[in-house]
Design a protein around this motif. Structure first.
Motif, mmCIF file in Angstrom:
data_model
loop_
_atom_site.group_PDB
_atom_site.id
_atom_site.type_symbol
_atom_site.label_atom_id
_atom_site.label_comp_id
_atom_site.label_asym_id
_atom_site.label_seq_id
_atom_site.Cartn_x
_atom_site.Cartn_y
_atom_site.Cartn_z
ATOM 1 N N ARG A 50 -104.730 -40.761 -106.219
ATOM 2 C CA ARG A 50 -105.981 -41.713 -106.602
ATOM 3 C C ARG A 50 -105.605 -42.694 -105.657
ATOM 4 N NH1 ARG A 50 -107.227 -44.701 -111.998
ATOM 5 N NH2 ARG A 50 -105.436 -45.882 -111.479
ATOM 6 N N LEU A 51 -107.254 -43.248 -105.119
ATOM 7 C CA LEU A 51 -107.028 -44.303 -104.145
ATOM 8 C C LEU A 51 -108.334 -45.079 -104.947
ATOM 9 C CD1 LEU A 51 -106.810 -43.344 -100.800
ATOM 10 C CD2 LEU A 51 -105.160 -43.829 -101.991
ATOM 11 N N CYS A 52 -107.794 -46.319 -105.655
ATOM 12 C CA CYS A 52 -108.960 -47.294 -106.005
ATOM 13 C C CYS A 52 -109.444 -48.230 -105.222
ATOM 14 C CB CYS A 52 -107.884 -48.288 -107.392
ATOM 15 S SG CYS A 52 -107.309 -46.980 -108.479
ATOM 16 N N LEU A 53 -110.810 -48.303 -105.260
ATOM 17 C CA LEU A 53 -111.405 -48.935 -103.984
ATOM 18 C C LEU A 53 -112.314 -50.312 -104.610
ATOM 19 C CD1 LEU A 53 -113.556 -45.784 -103.057
ATOM 20 C CD2 LEU A 53 -111.198 -46.353 -102.424
ATOM 21 N N GLY A 54 -111.861 -50.724 -105.970
ATOM 22 C CA GLY A 54 -112.733 -51.807 -106.179
ATOM 23 C C GLY A 54 -112.196 -53.231 -106.329
ATOM 24 N N GLY A 55 -110.892 -53.225 -106.031
ATOM 25 C CA GLY A 55 -110.077 -54.322 -106.129
ATOM 26 C C GLY A 55 -110.058 -55.016 -104.613
ATOM 27 N N PHE A 56 -110.676 -54.680 -103.525
ATOM 28 C CA PHE A 56 -110.509 -55.369 -102.293
ATOM 29 C C PHE A 56 -111.519 -56.291 -102.245
ATOM 30 C CE2 PHE A 56 -108.357 -51.391 -102.002
ATOM 31 C CZ PHE A 56 -107.124 -51.728 -101.058
ATOM 32 N N ALA A 57 -111.183 -57.375 -101.691
ATOM 33 C CA ALA A 57 -112.306 -58.645 -101.706
ATOM 34 C C ALA A 57 -113.326 -58.144 -100.731
ATOM 35 C CB ALA A 57 -111.584 -59.603 -100.940
ATOM 36 N N THR A 58 -113.501 -57.484 -99.759
ATOM 37 C CA THR A 58 -114.657 -57.238 -98.758
ATOM 38 C C THR A 58 -114.234 -55.769 -98.169
ATOM 39 O OG1 THR A 58 -113.395 -57.553 -96.751
ATOM 40 C CG2 THR A 58 -114.307 -59.766 -97.909
ATOM 41 N N ASP A 59 -115.549 -55.299 -97.926
ATOM 42 C CA ASP A 59 -115.472 -53.757 -97.255
ATOM 43 C C ASP A 59 -114.724 -53.634 -96.085
ATOM 44 O OD1 ASP A 59 -117.400 -53.436 -99.321
ATOM 45 O OD2 ASP A 59 -119.115 -53.284 -98.046
ATOM 46 N N GLU A 60 -114.641 -54.836 -95.467
ATOM 47 C CA GLU A 60 -113.718 -54.695 -94.321
ATOM 48 C C GLU A 60 -112.177 -54.511 -94.513
ATOM 49 O OE1 GLU A 60 -116.047 -57.146 -94.845
ATOM 50 O OE2 GLU A 60 -117.564 -56.389 -93.658
ATOM 51 N N ASP A 61 -111.946 -55.451 -95.807
ATOM 52 C CA ASP A 61 -110.446 -54.965 -96.075
ATOM 53 C C ASP A 61 -110.188 -53.704 -96.493
ATOM 54 O OD1 ASP A 61 -110.250 -57.968 -95.911
ATOM 55 O OD2 ASP A 61 -110.019 -58.592 -97.822
ATOM 56 N N LEU A 62 -111.146 -53.192 -97.059
ATOM 57 C CA LEU A 62 -111.127 -51.775 -97.677
ATOM 58 C C LEU A 62 -110.956 -50.726 -96.733
ATOM 59 C CD1 LEU A 62 -111.176 -49.595 -99.888
ATOM 60 C CD2 LEU A 62 -113.345 -49.539 -99.664
ATOM 61 N N SER A 63 -112.053 -51.161 -95.470
ATOM 62 C CA SER A 63 -111.580 -50.270 -94.233
ATOM 63 C C SER A 63 -110.387 -50.160 -93.667
ATOM 64 C CB SER A 63 -113.129 -50.739 -93.386
ATOM 65 O OG SER A 63 -114.285 -50.255 -94.029
ATOM 66 N N CYS A 64 -109.951 -51.437 -93.320
ATOM 67 C CA CYS A 64 -108.826 -51.485 -93.012
ATOM 68 C C CYS A 64 -107.628 -50.772 -93.504
ATOM 69 C CB CYS A 64 -108.362 -53.223 -92.643
ATOM 70 S SG CYS A 64 -106.750 -53.442 -91.518
ATOM 71 N N ALA A 65 -107.519 -50.898 -94.834
ATOM 72 C CA ALA A 65 -106.525 -50.359 -95.560
ATOM 73 C C ALA A 65 -106.574 -48.712 -95.458
ATOM 74 C CB ALA A 65 -106.631 -50.965 -97.213
ATOM 75 N N LEU A 66 -107.948 -48.275 -95.921
ATOM 76 C CA LEU A 66 -108.305 -46.685 -95.805
ATOM 77 C C LEU A 66 -107.625 -46.232 -94.489
ATOM 78 C CD1 LEU A 66 -111.573 -46.562 -97.494
ATOM 79 C CD2 LEU A 66 -109.448 -45.792 -98.214
ATOM 80 N N GLY A 67 -108.124 -47.043 -93.475
ATOM 81 C CA GLY A 67 -107.413 -46.570 -91.861
ATOM 82 C C GLY A 67 -105.985 -46.382 -92.064
ATOM 83 N N ALA A 68 -105.272 -47.463 -92.736
ATOM 84 C CA ALA A 68 -103.815 -47.580 -92.685
ATOM 85 C C ALA A 68 -103.277 -46.044 -93.561
ATOM 86 C CB ALA A 68 -103.389 -48.897 -93.453
ATOM 87 N N VAL A 69 -103.930 -45.966 -94.561
ATOM 88 C CA VAL A 69 -103.684 -44.931 -95.417
ATOM 89 C C VAL A 69 -103.629 -43.607 -94.883
ATOM 90 C CG1 VAL A 69 -104.345 -43.802 -97.653
ATOM 91 C CG2 VAL A 69 -103.754 -46.116 -97.729
#
Length: 457
Positions: free
Chosen positions: A425-444
């Motif tokens: 399960r990847l939780c998407l809500g806790g990231f400050a910005t969409d850019e942060d989320l995109s960067c983190a998802l790319g790393a995953v």
């Protein structure tokens, strides 16, 4: 009252971002004051000769950033008490945490602060600091019952109990429905809050096989026979952790199994507000056998610690006594805040804003994790279910992610007679910005692909 109109040209793309940038610039220059009302969306679309959808997206983005607040029937207003006039924050550094399922920030803190200020200014606080009824103050339950009922429940004025979070409601329901130390049936992949209570009460968990429509009725019957469980815990809407949404037909089939056997249902509906159209809970089909639980933490903020429990009418008094024994009451100040937000429309505005962010972030995950998400994500939530191509490498993926500053949580599995395919399960809500989320998802995505490639060497 001043009304703000942006100065934009067609040169900057995307246009919705140009509107947001114009608002930021006017705030920095001091030409827009706190409380300035934005032009109504349809009027602004006509003035700028653009689509209403573009204006709606711009206003939603500004609300997500906290530089405006909105309320149904009241309009959208500038909130310069935020840091919108400062330089944009850099993308957050690692660690990236995909394990905590927090709602995204959409300006709820400003609305909560406003309500608290109103409570203080009205000298209302003293009356909210006393002992109040265990089920909640009648003013609060009267305001919040229609919100809970809006998903399709038939509720009377005394059917709802306010709890210190949905987790507390789950604890009460299990104490009333499950035998002491007895087994609990649940989806094969299940919620960490359930496993914590199960350990505390020395309950075993009996897993029910699932597909992309949720738990399987035939498997439910088999699990109840095998385990002897007298209670089922389930999350039919945006199931934790898989994110599946059970169809109406499947809900009816599950209800029929439970009704025929006299099995209690504990239905966790914490994400009931996220679907575009309400999905009637299973509890609406078997109200005399069900405990329905929902949460205002997921629609507003976790720190409110406010949930709601609808027990079977026959157990309503026992549920109130259990509330007294384990917490006395939900915090009245927090219940008052949510009540005010419901009555002035800001609650609905926050629900709409969080639904927008959930859709956008689920879309980002879908784009970046192409081929790794096996279940339908047309109903967007705060989390998605990912299955690596080689699931035998799950432990390697967890370790590699940790080495890269990424926190992933292994799935919690209830015991089943047959093997099941694991995932994350990847939780998407806790990231400050969409850019942060995109960067983190790319790393995953890179960690998963690398682990899979190594498994074939």
């Amino acid at each position: 009252m001043n009304v703000w109109v942006p100065s934009v040209t067609g040169d900057e793309k995307p246009l919705y971002q140009a509107i947001v940038n114009a608002l930021k610039a006017d705030i920095r220059e001091g030409s827009v004051a706190h409380g300035t009302r934005l032009t109504p969306q349809r009027d602004l679309a006509e003035q700028l000769n653009i689509s209403v959808g573009t204006v709606s997206r711009a206003y939603a983005e500004a609300e997500r950033l906290g530089i405006v607040t909105a309320g149904v029937g009241r309009g959208t207003f500038v909130n310069v008490q935020t840091q919108a006039n400062s330089a944009p924050a850099a993308a957050s550094a690692r660690p990236w945490n995909f394990a905590l399922n927090a709602p995204p920030q959409t300006g709820e803190d400003s609305e909560i602060a406003r309500c608290l200020a109103e409570i203080g200014a009205e000298n209302r606080l003293a009356s909210l600091l006393d002992y109040l009824p265990h089920a909640g103050h009648p003013d609060h339950t009267a305001a919040l019952t229609p919100v809970v009922a809006s998903v399709g429940l038939a509720l009377g004025t005394d059917d709802l109990l306010l709890t210190p979070g949905a987790q507390h409601g789950l604890y009460i329901a299990l104490r009333l429905a499950a035998e002491q130390g007895g087994p609990i049936a649940t989806e094969a992949f299940t919620f960490s809050g359930l496993t914590a209570i199960a350990k505390l009460g020395r309950h075993s968990l009996a897993g029910v096989a699932v597909d992309d429509d949720g738990l399987l009725p035939e498997a439910l019957s088999e699990t109840l026979n095998r385990s002897g469980a007298k209670v089922l815990y389930a999350t039919p809407t945006l199931q934790t952790p898989t994110g599946t949404v059970m169809s109406q037909q499947r809900r009816e089939s599950v209800a029929a199994v439970l009704q025929s056997r006299g099995t209690w249902l504990i239905e966790d509906d914490a994400y009931a507000f996220l679907p575009d159209k309400p999905v009637a809970p299973i509890s609406a089909l078997i109200p005399d056998q069900s405990f329905y639980i929902t949460s205002f933490a997921k629609s507003l903020a976790p720190g409110l610690r406010l949930g709601a429990l609808v027990p079977p009418k026959a157990l309503r008094d026992r549920a109130a006594m259990a509330m007294r024994a384990t917490g006395w009451m939900a915090a009245p100040v927090m219940a008052e805040v949510v009540t005010r937000m419901v009555r002035d429309g800001s609650f609905d505005a926050q629900v709409s804003a969080k639904r927008i962010v959930a859709k956008r972030r689920t879309g980002i995950a879908r784009d970046l994790l192409d081929g790794l998400m096996p279940f339908d994500t047309s109903t967007a939530g705060y989390h998605v279910w990912v299955q690596p191509p080689d699931t035998s490498q799950l432990l390697s993926i967890l370790n590699a992610a940790s080495a890269h500053g990424i926190t992933l949580a292994p799935p919690l599995v209830a015991k089943t007679p047959d093997p099941i395919t694991p995932g994350l399960r990847l939780c998407l809500g806790g990231f400050a910005t969409d850019e942060d989320l995109s960067c983190a998802l790319g790393a995953v995505e890179r960690v998963i692909r690398s682990a899979t490639e190594l498994s074939y060497v």
